[in-house]
Design a protein around this motif. Structure first.
Motif, short mmCIF file in Angstrom:
data_model
loop_
_atom_site.label_atom_id
_atom_site.label_comp_id
_atom_site.label_asym_id
_atom_site.label_seq_id
_atom_site.Cartn_x
_atom_site.Cartn_y
_atom_site.Cartn_z
N ALA A 1 60.28 43.11 33.35
CA ALA A 1 60.97 44.03 34.26
C ALA A 1 60.03 44.54 35.35
CB ALA A 1 61.56 45.20 33.47
N ILE A 2 58.85 44.98 34.95
CA ILE A 2 57.89 45.52 35.92
C ILE A 2 57.43 44.42 36.87
CG2 ILE A 2 55.59 46.53 36.20
CD1 ILE A 2 56.05 47.95 33.49
N ASP A 3 57.14 43.24 36.32
CA ASP A 3 56.65 42.14 37.15
C ASP A 3 57.72 41.66 38.13
OD1 ASP A 3 54.42 40.24 37.63
OD2 ASP A 3 55.93 38.76 37.05
N ALA A 4 59.00 41.75 37.74
CA ALA A 4 60.08 41.34 38.64
C ALA A 4 60.06 42.16 39.91
CB ALA A 4 61.43 41.48 37.94
N TYR A 5 59.89 43.46 39.77
CA TYR A 5 59.84 44.32 40.95
C TYR A 5 58.56 44.13 41.73
CZ TYR A 5 64.07 46.45 39.26
OH TYR A 5 65.37 46.62 38.85
N PHE A 6 57.45 43.97 41.00
CA PHE A 6 56.17 43.74 41.68
C PHE A 6 56.22 42.46 42.52
CE2 PHE A 6 52.14 41.31 41.32
CZ PHE A 6 51.40 42.03 42.25
N GLN A 7 56.69 41.38 41.94
CA GLN A 7 56.71 40.10 42.64
C GLN A 7 57.70 40.11 43.81
OE1 GLN A 7 54.60 37.78 42.17
NE2 GLN A 7 53.77 38.15 40.13
N THR A 8 58.87 40.69 43.59
CA THR A 8 59.89 40.68 44.64
C THR A 8 59.46 41.50 45.84
OG1 THR A 8 61.64 40.41 42.99
CG2 THR A 8 62.30 41.16 45.18
N PHE A 9 59.02 42.71 45.60
CA PHE A 9 58.64 43.55 46.74
C PHE A 9 57.33 43.09 47.38
CE2 PHE A 9 61.88 46.20 44.89
CZ PHE A 9 62.47 46.79 45.99
N ARG A 10 56.48 42.41 46.62
CA ARG A 10 55.29 41.82 47.24
C ARG A 10 55.70 40.68 48.15
NH1 ARG A 10 50.40 38.93 43.94
NH2 ARG A 10 52.14 37.57 43.35
N ALA A 11 56.69 39.88 47.72
CA ALA A 11 57.17 38.78 48.56
C ALA A 11 57.78 39.30 49.85
CB ALA A 11 58.19 37.95 47.79
N HIS A 12 58.30 40.52 49.82
CA HIS A 12 58.88 41.17 51.00
C HIS A 12 58.04 42.40 51.36
CE1 HIS A 12 62.44 38.60 50.68
NE2 HIS A 12 62.46 38.87 49.38
N ARG A 13 56.73 42.19 51.40
CA ARG A 13 55.79 43.29 51.62
C ARG A 13 56.08 44.05 52.91
NH1 ARG A 13 50.32 43.35 49.71
NH2 ARG A 13 50.63 41.13 49.23
N ALA A 14 56.39 43.33 53.98
CA ALA A 14 56.63 43.99 55.27
C ALA A 14 57.83 44.93 55.20
CB ALA A 14 56.84 42.94 56.37
N VAL A 15 58.88 44.50 54.51
CA VAL A 15 60.05 45.35 54.34
C VAL A 15 59.70 46.57 53.49
CG1 VAL A 15 62.40 45.48 53.40
CG2 VAL A 15 61.63 43.41 54.59
N THR A 16 58.93 46.35 52.43
CA THR A 16 58.54 47.44 51.54
C THR A 16 57.78 48.52 52.30
OG1 THR A 16 58.38 45.87 49.71
CG2 THR A 16 57.31 47.99 49.42
N LEU A 17 56.82 48.11 53.11
CA LEU A 17 56.03 49.08 53.87
C LEU A 17 56.87 49.74 54.95
CD1 LEU A 17 52.67 47.10 54.21
CD2 LEU A 17 53.29 48.86 52.54
N ALA A 18 57.83 49.00 55.51
CA ALA A 18 58.72 49.59 56.52
C ALA A 18 59.61 50.65 55.91
CB ALA A 18 59.57 48.49 57.16
N ILE A 19 60.03 50.46 54.66
CA ILE A 19 60.84 51.46 53.96
C ILE A 19 60.07 52.78 53.87
CG2 ILE A 19 61.90 52.10 51.76
CD1 ILE A 19 62.28 49.07 51.26
N ALA A 20 58.81 52.68 53.46
CA ALA A 20 57.99 53.88 53.31
C ALA A 20 57.78 54.58 54.65
CB ALA A 20 56.64 53.50 52.70
N GLN A 21 57.56 53.80 55.69
CA GLN A 21 57.33 54.39 57.02
C GLN A 21 58.60 55.03 57.57
OE1 GLN A 21 55.85 51.00 59.18
NE2 GLN A 21 53.80 51.13 58.30
N ALA A 22 59.71 54.31 57.47
CA ALA A 22 60.97 54.81 58.02
C ALA A 22 61.51 55.99 57.22
CB ALA A 22 62.00 53.69 58.06
N GLY A 23 61.24 55.99 55.92
CA GLY A 23 61.75 57.07 55.08
C GLY A 23 61.25 58.44 55.46
N ALA A 24 60.12 58.49 56.15
CA ALA A 24 59.56 59.78 56.54
C ALA A 24 60.39 60.46 57.62
CB ALA A 24 58.12 59.58 57.03
N THR A 25 61.12 59.68 58.40
CA THR A 25 61.87 60.26 59.52
C THR A 25 63.35 59.90 59.52
OG1 THR A 25 61.26 58.36 60.91
CG2 THR A 25 59.81 60.30 61.00
#
Length: 226
Positions: free
Chosen positions: A107-131
């Protein structure tokens, strides 16, 4: 970067020789372009024209599919979260094979691998979430879904006698998922302090097992009944 999974029903073409992309193809082209561009620069520096040009469509056509570039990011978030959910197996405890430790690692690895594969989207979520309140609300819903599923799995383990009673399952599930969110984000961004990509799943798994079972070697499924 992994390609995004297509969703929705396909639309039949008027002609087998037609080279015009379907509506689903255009939408996917916009999403694929957005993810590629996010790997190069932040969402704030990406224009509607950039997205339309990359997808091979006009600016007016873009607005037929999305009202804004923020809406594109919201759709990317939904798709990546759904992709992770589809392979996590966290709702299927006990799994068909393996014990609890194997289940939680998967379960943990599934999320790690998926969001790592979409790293740019993951980081954009964190950035956009602030505003962006819409991004925050969507991510809160996604996280809440994971927390609920984790809580149900913890309750299952307690009910079968494999995990001891303790703090409320929903509160433990909340802390564990928030920990994963912060730890994985730090790993993806590479900004210290952070755990390396090679070790982060192992570290998170140990914390999860210890928190849920008070041991890193919980009893196998059915073992507690003997």
């Amino acid at each position: 970067m992994s390609p995004l999974p297509a969703t929705g029903k396909s639309r039949p073409s008027r002609s087998r020789r037609s080279s015009r992309p379907s509506g689903d193809d255009r939408e996917l082209a916009i999403l694929t372009t957005a993810e590629r561009l996010l790997d190069e620069r932040p969402l704030s520096e990406i224009s509607i024209d950039d997205l339309a040009r990359g997808a091979g469509i006009s600016r007016p056509t873009f607005y037929f599919y999305f009202p804004s570039k923020d809406a594109v990011l919201l759709t990317l978030v939904e798709r990546v979260a759904a992709e992770a959910d589809s392979i996590s197996g966290i709702a299927a405890i006990p799994p068909g094979e393996g014990g609890p430790a194997t289940h939680w690692r998967h379960a943990i690895d599934a999320y790690f691998q998926t969001f790592r594969a979409h790293r740019a989207v993951t980081l954009a979520i964190a950035q956009a979430g602030a505003t962006n309140s819409e991004v925050r609300a969507l991510w809160s819903t996604v996280l809440g879904h994971w927390i609920q599923r984790t809580s149900e799995a913890i309750q299952f383990e307690r009910a079968r006698g494999a995990a001891p009673d303790g703090v409320p399952a929903d509160e433990l599930a909340t802390v564990l998922n928030l920990m994963n969110e912060r730890a994985l984000l730090a790993t993806y961004s590479g900004e210290p302090p952070a755990v390396s990509e090679d070790h982060v799943v192992d570290v998170l798994l140990q914390v999860w097992l210890t928190s849920i079972y008070q041991t890193t070697t919980p009893p196998a499924f059915g073992e507690e009944e003997r």
